[in-house]
Design an enzyme around this catalytic site. Sequence first.
Site, PDB file in Angstrom:
ATOM      1  N   HIS A 104      -6.722  45.368  -8.430  1.00 21.12           N
ATOM      2  CA  HIS A 104      -5.474  45.937  -8.973  1.00 21.12           C
ATOM      3  C   HIS A 104      -4.434  45.047  -7.619  1.00 21.12           C
ATOM      4  O   HIS A 104      -5.037  44.993  -6.449  1.00 21.12           O
ATOM      5  CB  HIS A 104      -5.731  47.545  -8.777  1.00 21.12           C
ATOM      6  CG  HIS A 104      -4.796  48.123  -9.196  1.00 21.12           C
ATOM      7  ND1 HIS A 104      -3.612  48.377  -8.834  1.00 21.12           N
ATOM      8  CD2 HIS A 104      -4.320  48.641 -10.808  1.00 21.12           C
ATOM      9  CE1 HIS A 104      -2.807  49.383  -8.593  1.00 21.12           C
ATOM     10  NE2 HIS A 104      -2.787  49.252 -10.117  1.00 21.12           N
ATOM     11  N   GLU A 150      -1.116  44.213 -16.066  1.00 23.29           N
ATOM     12  CA  GLU A 150      -0.517  45.367 -15.379  1.00 23.29           C
ATOM     13  C   GLU A 150       1.141  44.468 -14.570  1.00 23.29           C
ATOM     14  O   GLU A 150       0.973  43.936 -13.710  1.00 23.29           O
ATOM     15  CB  GLU A 150      -1.081  45.580 -13.969  1.00 23.29           C
ATOM     16  CG  GLU A 150      -2.152  46.923 -14.962  1.00 23.29           C
ATOM     17  CD  GLU A 150      -2.448  47.966 -14.183  1.00 23.29           C
ATOM     18  OE1 GLU A 150      -2.448  48.538 -14.782  1.00 23.29           O
ATOM     19  OE2 GLU A 150      -2.782  48.404 -12.793  1.00 23.29           O
TER      20      GLU A 150
HETATM   21  C1  PEP Z   1      -1.438  51.180 -12.227  1.00 22.64           C
HETATM   22  O1  PEP Z   1      -0.907  51.090 -11.395  1.00 22.64           O
HETATM   23  O2  PEP Z   1      -2.941  50.390 -13.007  1.00 22.64           O
HETATM   24  C2  PEP Z   1      -0.620  51.673 -13.422  1.00 22.64           C
HETATM   25  C3  PEP Z   1      -0.792  51.826 -15.152  1.00 22.64           C
HETATM   26  O3  PEP Z   1      -0.412  53.045 -13.187  1.00 22.64           O
HETATM   27  P1  PEP Z   1       0.881  53.168 -14.103  1.00 22.64           P
HETATM   28  O4  PEP Z   1       0.966  54.129 -15.357  1.00 22.64           O
HETATM   29  O5  PEP Z   1       1.155  54.929 -12.897  1.00 22.64           O
HETATM   30  O6  PEP Z   1       2.302  52.435 -13.600  1.00 22.64           O
END
Ligand code: PEP
Length: 256
Positions: free
Chosen positions: A97, A167
């Site tokens: 992450h 992400e």
């Molecule tokens: C994350 O950090 O894995 C994430 C998806 O956070 P958010 O949905 O709060 O952006």
Amino acid sequence: MQKKKDKIIIGNWKMNPLTIKEAEKSFEDIKKSVSYVRKTTIVICPPLLYLEKLKKISRKINLGAQDAFWGDVGAFTGEVSAEMLYNAGIKYVILGHSERRTLGETNELVNKKIKGSLSAGLTPVLCVGESMRDENHSYFNLVKTQLEECLNGVKKTFASKIIIAYEPIWAISSTLNRHDATSVDSREMAIFIRKVLYDKFGAEASRIRIIYGGSVNEKDALDFLNNGGVDGLLSGRASLNAKKFAEIINIAENNF
Ligand code: PEP
């Protein structure tokens, strides 16, 4: 034609909430709202300390950890191994992450954790994503390097066990001056990721789930699932709100 997969919705609670009572309440609330769910895979990744208690509440909601150490047992103060998690009934683990990478986690370390988790029997959710986009599109190269280095030496036979979470850090809710990613951003990266996976694993790559995460909420979840080229979603902030998270699950269950 590629077989359509049922969706997977993962909640990353990060270092929340502050007490186990709040965690139980939230988990119970989500459980009540998803009793009708048949196809969608639901995973919640709470802080490690809460896993044991939450495990007793629901069989439908799978549990995941937010990290796992690569060794199985021994003198590693402060660490919890993938093997221990598996033995405790945990099925998933988020690895690499961006918030852990900020604390110094490298692709090399993530690679060891991926291999350790796979051989322990866990499903790793490997997070990749760039911190910003540039005109030269070099962020594609960055994601390619993350995938190649984090999956280095992973055998083809394990490929179908892996989930890749795209992400983009610039879209994550905790990022300062963040802005929204679109389903088009998600789709083009999902196609690219699939191509990198094909080059590595061949046809087995079609069995790897690719999901999107970055401020997903109950308003844009359908768009990401319909048009983002992904098999599911990873939600941070929205997953802390039982109602919103249940709505996202609802969308995945009722539209696919
Ligand atoms: C994350 O950090 O894995 C994430 C998806 O956070 P958010 O949905 O709060 O952006």
